[in-house]
Motif scaffolding. Structure first.
Motif, short mmCIF file in Angstrom:
data_model
loop_
_atom_site.label_atom_id
_atom_site.label_comp_id
_atom_site.label_asym_id
_atom_site.label_seq_id
_atom_site.Cartn_x
_atom_site.Cartn_y
_atom_site.Cartn_z
N ILE A 120 0.83 -1.21 0.00
CA ILE A 120 0.00 0.00 0.00
C ILE A 120 0.87 1.25 0.00
N VAL A 121 1.92 1.26 0.82
CA VAL A 121 2.70 2.49 1.02
C VAL A 121 3.73 2.74 -0.09
N ASN A 122 4.29 1.69 -0.68
CA ASN A 122 5.35 1.89 -1.68
C ASN A 122 4.94 2.76 -2.86
N PRO A 123 3.78 2.57 -3.48
CA PRO A 123 3.42 3.46 -4.59
C PRO A 123 3.26 4.93 -4.14
N LYS A 124 2.88 5.14 -2.90
CA LYS A 124 2.68 6.51 -2.40
C LYS A 124 4.00 7.25 -2.18
N VAL A 125 5.06 6.51 -1.85
CA VAL A 125 6.35 7.15 -1.56
C VAL A 125 7.35 6.99 -2.69
N ALA A 126 6.96 6.34 -3.76
CA ALA A 126 7.87 6.02 -4.87
C ALA A 126 8.86 7.14 -5.18
N GLY A 127 10.13 6.84 -4.99
CA GLY A 127 11.18 7.79 -5.31
C GLY A 127 11.42 8.88 -4.29
N ARG A 128 10.55 8.99 -3.29
CA ARG A 128 10.70 10.08 -2.32
C ARG A 128 11.23 9.59 -0.98
N ALA A 129 11.42 8.27 -0.84
CA ALA A 129 12.01 7.71 0.38
C ALA A 129 12.63 6.38 0.02
N GLU A 130 13.78 6.10 0.63
CA GLU A 130 14.49 4.85 0.38
C GLU A 130 13.72 3.68 0.98
N GLY A 131 13.79 2.53 0.34
CA GLY A 131 13.07 1.35 0.79
C GLY A 131 13.36 0.96 2.23
N GLY A 132 14.62 1.05 2.63
CA GLY A 132 15.00 0.70 4.00
C GLY A 132 14.35 1.61 5.03
N ARG A 133 14.27 2.88 4.70
CA ARG A 133 13.61 3.84 5.59
C ARG A 133 12.13 3.54 5.73
N VAL A 134 11.50 3.20 4.60
CA VAL A 134 10.07 2.89 4.60
C VAL A 134 9.82 1.62 5.42
N ALA A 135 10.62 0.59 5.19
CA ALA A 135 10.46 -0.68 5.91
C ALA A 135 10.63 -0.47 7.42
N ALA A 136 11.62 0.33 7.81
CA ALA A 136 11.84 0.60 9.23
C ALA A 136 10.63 1.31 9.84
N ALA A 137 10.07 2.28 9.11
CA ALA A 137 8.90 3.01 9.61
C ALA A 137 7.70 2.08 9.75
N VAL A 138 7.53 1.18 8.79
CA VAL A 138 6.41 0.23 8.84
C VAL A 138 6.57 -0.72 10.03
N LYS A 139 7.78 -1.25 10.21
CA LYS A 139 8.05 -2.16 11.35
C LYS A 139 7.76 -1.46 12.67
N LYS A 140 8.23 -0.23 12.79
CA LYS A 140 8.03 0.55 14.01
C LYS A 140 6.54 0.74 14.28
N ARG A 141 5.78 1.08 13.23
CA ARG A 141 4.34 1.33 13.37
C ARG A 141 3.61 0.04 13.72
N LEU A 142 3.99 -1.08 13.11
CA LEU A 142 3.32 -2.36 13.38
C LEU A 142 3.66 -2.89 14.77
N ALA A 143 4.88 -2.61 15.24
CA ALA A 143 5.30 -3.09 16.56
C ALA A 143 4.64 -2.27 17.67
N GLY A 144 4.46 -0.99 17.43
CA GLY A 144 3.97 -0.11 18.48
C GLY A 144 2.65 0.41 18.19
#
Length: 154
Positions: free
Chosen positions: A130-154
């Motif tokens: 869901i989030v990858n098409p929204k951020v395409a090119g404006r954030a690195e994949g690793g940064r996005v994955a870290a933000a998703v993990k953080k949000r899902l954990a907390g």
């Protein structure tokens, strides 16, 4: 020819005329990577602006990684040059999302995934889709994955 590629070529010409060695060598390497991509595969083809942008982003990422490697190896001069090349390439990329903007997009995607029935850490794939098409090119994949993990954990 794409407008971004044309802009890169025009800027290369200007850099050569201005005798800007750093800028001209960086743009030459990037245009070479673009041309290589154009002739790869079965037949030659013209790349879209989005494809050219991905190549520029890939080249910029290479520069960041090389700068880190040189810095760790105690070669500060080379690390500084790689950073400078990365800054030249950053001019051709869309503005990167701030952490707050990224967190807001991730929060929306998590809510959307929960509405679709995905819960907890196992929802990572669904949220990333869901989030990858929204951020395409404006954030690195690793940064996005870290933000998703953080949000899902907390």
């Amino acid at each position: 020819m794409t407008t971004l590629k044309t802009r890169l070529q025009d800027d290369l010409t200007a850099a050569i005329k201005a005798r800007d060695e750093l800028r001209s060598s960086t743009l030459r390497l990037t245009l070479t990577a673009i041309q290589k991509e154009e002739v790869a595969g079965e037949s030659a083809r013209a790349l879209s602006d989005a494809e050219v942008e991905k190549i520029v982003a890939r080249e910029a990422k290479k520069r960041r990684e090389a700068a880190d490697a040189f810095a760790k190896g105690g070669r500060a001069e080379q690390a500084e040059r790689e950073r400078a090349e990365g800054e030249v390439l950053a001019e051709y990329l869309p503005k990167q999302l701030t952490d707050e903007e990224l967190d807001a997009l991730v929060a929306e995607a998590v809510a959307e995934a929960k509405a679709a029935g995905a819960e907890g850490p196992k929802a990572m794939g669904a949220v990333m889709k869901i989030v990858n098409p929204k951020v395409a090119g404006r954030a690195e994949g690793g940064r996005v994955a870290a933000a998703v993990k953080k949000r899902l954990a907390g």
